[in-house]
Design a protein around this motif. Structure first.
Motif, PDB file in Angstrom:
ATOM      1  N   ARG A 195       5.297   6.925   1.462  1.00 52.11           N
ATOM      2  CA  ARG A 195       4.053   7.255   0.780  1.00 52.11           C
ATOM      3  C   ARG A 195       3.843   6.392  -0.461  1.00 52.11           C
ATOM      4  NH1 ARG A 195       1.762  12.058   2.548  1.00 52.11           N
ATOM      5  NH2 ARG A 195       0.945  12.564   0.493  1.00 52.11           N
ATOM      6  N   TRP A 208      -0.261   1.190   2.747  1.00 50.14           N
ATOM      7  CA  TRP A 208      -1.689   0.902   2.601  1.00 50.14           C
ATOM      8  C   TRP A 208      -2.484   2.129   2.232  1.00 50.14           C
ATOM      9  CZ3 TRP A 208      -1.828  -3.909   2.020  1.00 50.14           C
ATOM     10  CH2 TRP A 208      -1.070  -4.777   2.810  1.00 50.14           C
ATOM     11  N   ARG A 209      -3.385   1.933   1.273  1.00 50.82           N
ATOM     12  CA  ARG A 209      -4.387   2.930   0.902  1.00 50.82           C
ATOM     13  C   ARG A 209      -5.736   2.369   1.335  1.00 50.82           C
ATOM     14  NH1 ARG A 209      -2.724   7.491  -1.746  1.00 50.82           N
ATOM     15  NH2 ARG A 209      -4.498   8.093  -0.451  1.00 50.82           N
ATOM     16  N   GLU A 228      -5.908  -1.608   0.283  1.00 45.12           N
ATOM     17  CA  GLU A 228      -5.136  -1.938  -0.914  1.00 45.12           C
ATOM     18  C   GLU A 228      -3.696  -1.460  -0.721  1.00 45.12           C
ATOM     19  OE1 GLU A 228      -5.580   0.171  -4.991  1.00 45.12           O
ATOM     20  OE2 GLU A 228      -7.071  -1.449  -4.944  1.00 45.12           O
ATOM     21  N   HIS A 233       0.049  -0.114  -2.003  1.00 47.55           N
ATOM     22  CA  HIS A 233       0.460   0.894  -2.992  1.00 47.55           C
ATOM     23  C   HIS A 233       0.628   0.275  -4.376  1.00 47.55           C
ATOM     24  CE1 HIS A 233       4.304  -0.908  -1.910  1.00 47.55           C
ATOM     25  NE2 HIS A 233       4.765  -0.434  -3.054  1.00 47.55           N
ATOM     26  N   VAL A 291       0.142   2.628   7.061  1.00 43.36           N
ATOM     27  CA  VAL A 291      -1.029   3.289   6.502  1.00 43.36           C
ATOM     28  C   VAL A 291      -0.582   4.638   5.950  1.00 43.36           C
ATOM     29  CG1 VAL A 291      -3.293   4.301   7.023  1.00 43.36           C
ATOM     30  CG2 VAL A 291      -2.639   2.100   8.047  1.00 43.36           C
ATOM     31  N   HIS A 292      -0.967   4.930   4.722  1.00 44.78           N
ATOM     32  CA  HIS A 292      -0.615   6.186   4.057  1.00 44.78           C
ATOM     33  C   HIS A 292      -1.118   7.360   4.891  1.00 44.78           C
ATOM     34  CE1 HIS A 292      -0.350   9.281   0.989  1.00 44.78           C
ATOM     35  NE2 HIS A 292       0.324   8.432   0.219  1.00 44.78           N
ATOM     36  N   ASP A 303      -4.618   8.749   4.512  1.00 46.03           N
ATOM     37  CA  ASP A 303      -5.742   7.883   4.845  1.00 46.03           C
ATOM     38  C   ASP A 303      -5.965   7.713   6.346  1.00 46.03           C
ATOM     39  OD1 ASP A 303      -6.152   7.602   2.151  1.00 46.03           O
ATOM     40  OD2 ASP A 303      -5.117   5.689   2.013  1.00 46.03           O
TER      41      ASP A 303
END
Length: 175
Positions: free
Chosen positions: A27, A92-93, A101, A103, A132-133, A136
């Motif tokens: 995360r 990734w966010r 973007e 982290h 990918v987080h 999201d």
């Protein structure tokens, strides 16, 4: 990299590298791992203490890089602190406008999308490879459904070799 870090490297070029003391979870959280935690096992088993000091985390983000072997590290003054990765070197966010973007706050351009056997979604980008987080995934599903991303099936075990990163520099060093 911060100027103060470059100056420290020039002043003390032969400081030994540090292994096992810093971890990155799935995360995007940074964990300090002292000797006691390291003795309990690898990062996936014993994370350590979550870093919550905002300025320290920002400093790590600005000085987080990879070496030629695909090992990610935090340049702490003249010392490289190699990072133990729970999954990937970047998390990734996603934003509603479609931007991506890391982290660390760095913007990225997506080059590829991958889905593993566990349902985890990964992106390859101009700045590296990452997961990918979990928060999201709704936005990621929209990107897939709209055709912006077309996930390719991938085996999770193959990710480090395929995308050139090392999950555990300390284990690599010990072997």
């Amino acid at each position: 990299m911060d100027d103060i870090v470059r100056q420290a490297i020039a002043k003390w070029p032969h400081v030994p590298h540090c292994y096992g003391w810093l971890g990155l979870d799935a995360r995007g959280g940074w964990y300090m791992r002292d000797d006691r935690v390291q003795a309990q096992g690898p990062f996936r088993q014993a994370k350590g203490s979550l870093l919550r000091h905002e300025k320290l985390v920002e400093f790590i983000h600005r000085n987080y890089e990879r070496d030629a072997q695909g090992q990610w590290f935090f340049q702490n003054g003249p010392q490289r602190v190699y990072v133990e990765l729970e999954v990937t070197p970047l998390v990734w966010r996603l934003a509603a406008d479609g931007s991506v973007e890391a982290h660390t706050g760095r913007a990225a351009q997506v080059r590829g999308c991958y889905l593993d056997e566990l349902g985890h979604l990964y992106l390859d980008s101009d700045i590296g490879f990452g997961l990918v987080h979990s928060l999201d995934m709704g936005l990621a599903a929209e990107a897939v459904e709209s055709g912006r991303w077309q996930p390719e099936a991938v085996e999770s075990q193959s990710l480090p070799a395929r995308f050139g990163f090392v999950r555990s520099p300390s284990e690599t060093r010990a072997s």
